[in-house]
Design an enzyme around this catalytic site. Structure first.
Site, short mmCIF file in Angstrom:
data_model
loop_
_atom_site.label_atom_id
_atom_site.label_comp_id
_atom_site.label_asym_id
_atom_site.label_seq_id
_atom_site.Cartn_x
_atom_site.Cartn_y
_atom_site.Cartn_z
N GLY A 73 0.83 -1.21 0.00
CA GLY A 73 0.00 0.00 0.00
C GLY A 73 0.86 1.25 0.00
N ASN A 74 0.27 2.38 0.32
CA ASN A 74 1.04 3.62 0.42
C ASN A 74 0.38 4.53 1.45
OD1 ASN A 74 -0.88 5.51 -0.99
ND2 ASN A 74 -0.56 4.00 -2.62
#
Ligand code: PMT
Length: 397
Positions: A208-209
């Site tokens: 993810g980020n």
């Protein structure tokens, strides 16, 4: 411009309450229908008689009339008002609004409001600068309240600094702008992507980020405030759906692609603010990958570029606006993305700029249009950044 508009003015207890009478008088002169609600403390600073005289209506100060039991319905006021101006908004009232405390009629009415709420704070400069007040203001902005920052000047305490309530004519100009802006995107449908995507590795882990969704949600809210029909396709965030926005929640890039392409046909424009993963695992393990001594490699494949796909799919009357989150060669990279994704406009934010990018409540952007024009803006709250972007789009659409 305010002719026939229903404006509710909430007065809380501070020295600047005297300016509320000037504000109400000016609103009435503009043709607005004005009602006033006051906190118990406000009555010590300005009388309900004065406010009733200038507004031409009796003033509401209590939940009910003890003489006859008549109930003052905050819910009806919430439905009646086209705008709610809290002026002056004291530190105490702002704190209660931020935390949903409803122990007077001004506050219960605030919680029932469906229309734009504008607060004009007034307090001593140390109270204004206190982290508690600043954090409450940020919370209110997140909840969609428009804060008219107090200008600096001489304060009732005799000190010089920020904290004077903004002048009534400026508050009125701000409210008028809200109504103008509200109309400017009526009839338009705009698709917005926001937040991160999570690419599953196994049932437990993902790639993810740090995107929080704040920038994209602020855009969706600002578009809805101007009358656009907004379709918000969002990756995982903890944010609630902004008022009047249709929210579609997705998790991975492939789901976001499907949700966006399915809806793009009926949109006039798409704003692609999501931080979409560029790579996803080739295979998702069906069970939790066990910890081993050996290093682990996960094969990744590129995701579909949603912005580029829309760039190919779009018709003559459709617009696409992308974002570029950069760490180096910012302007050159953003311009390249504008071209390769066939965008009409790109909004550059760089992680090298303090207060810009992921997670925080502020951003610092540069807007680059297809015609080559470049406009850079200072760091400011994401709501204000959203207003700038939406202003630019409203002129293009
Ligand atoms: O959510 P916040 O915490 O408020 O943070 C806001 C933000 C930093 C995420 C936002 O302002 C931002 O910059 N969003 C774009 C982030 C990004 O992925 O940038 P990029 O330069 O990698 O991508 C360029 C453009 O292509 C973007 O419009 C992106 O949405 C789009 N893209 C990228 C990959 C992909 N597979 N599909 C896409 O559509």
């Amino acid at each position: 411009m305010l002719k026939g508009k229903h404006i509710l003015v909430g007065v809380s207890g501070g020295i600047a309450a005297y300016k509320a009478a000037i504000l109400v008088r000016a609103l009435v002169k503009e043709g607005a229908e004005v009602r006033v609600v006051m906190t118990p403390m406000a009555k010590h600073f300005i009388t309900p008689l004065t406010m009733a005289t200038v507004s031409k209506h009796s003033v509401l100060t209590d939940f009910y009339n003890p003489e006859n039991g008549d109930w003052n319905s905050h819910v009806s006021l919430g439905l009646w008002a086209d705008a709610y101006i809290v002026a002056p908004a004291t530190a105490n009232t702002l704190a209660k609004m931020a935390h949903g405390i409803a122990d007077n009629l001004l506050l219960t009415t605030y919680l029932s409001m469906r229309c734009p709420v504008v607060a004009a704070p007034a307090m001593d400069m140390d109270m204004w600068n206190h982290p508690a007040t600043q954090s409450n203001l940020q919370t209110l902005q997140k909840h969609g309240v428009h804060i008219i920052e107090p200008p600096a000047g001489e304060l009732a305490s005799g000190l010089e600094g920020k904290g004077r309530m903004e002048e009534p004519e400026r508050i009125i100009a701000f409210v008028e702008q809200l109504f103008v802006k509200k109309k400017s995107l009526a009839g338009k449908t705009i698709l917005v992507t926001a937040g991160p995507t999570y690419e599953a590795i196994d049932p437990v882990r993902f790639i993810g980020n740090h995107s929080s969704g704040k920038m994209g949600y602020a855009l969706a809210e600002s578009l809805a405030n101007r009358g656009a029909q907004v379709l918000l396709v969002s990756g995982p965030t903890s944010l609630p759906a902004p008022q009047g926005v249709e929210l579609v929640r997705v998790t991975a890039a492939a789901e976001m692609y499907a949700a966006v392409t399915e809806r793009f046909d009926k949109a006039d424009a798409a704003i692609l603010c999501a931080a979409v993963a560029d790579y996803t695992p080739e295979k998702k393990s069906t069970h939790k990958i066990k910890r081993e001594k050996e290093p682990l490699s996960i094969a990744l494949k590129p995701t579909i570029d949603i912005a580029a796909a829309l760039g190919k799919q779009k018709k003559k009357n459709q617009w696409t606006v992308g974002f570029a989150l950069e760490t180096d060669n910012e302007l050159a990279n953003a311009k390249k993305k504008l071209q390769t994704k066939n965008l009409d406009m790109i909004v550059l934010n760089s992680l090298n700029d303090e207060g810009a990018g992921f997670g925080g409540d502020t951003n610092k952007i540069t807007i680059i249009k297809k015609d080559g024009t470049v406009a850079a803006y200072p760091v400011q709250p994401k709501q204000k950044v959203a207003e700038i972007i939406v202003d630019t789009i409203a002129k293009m659409c």
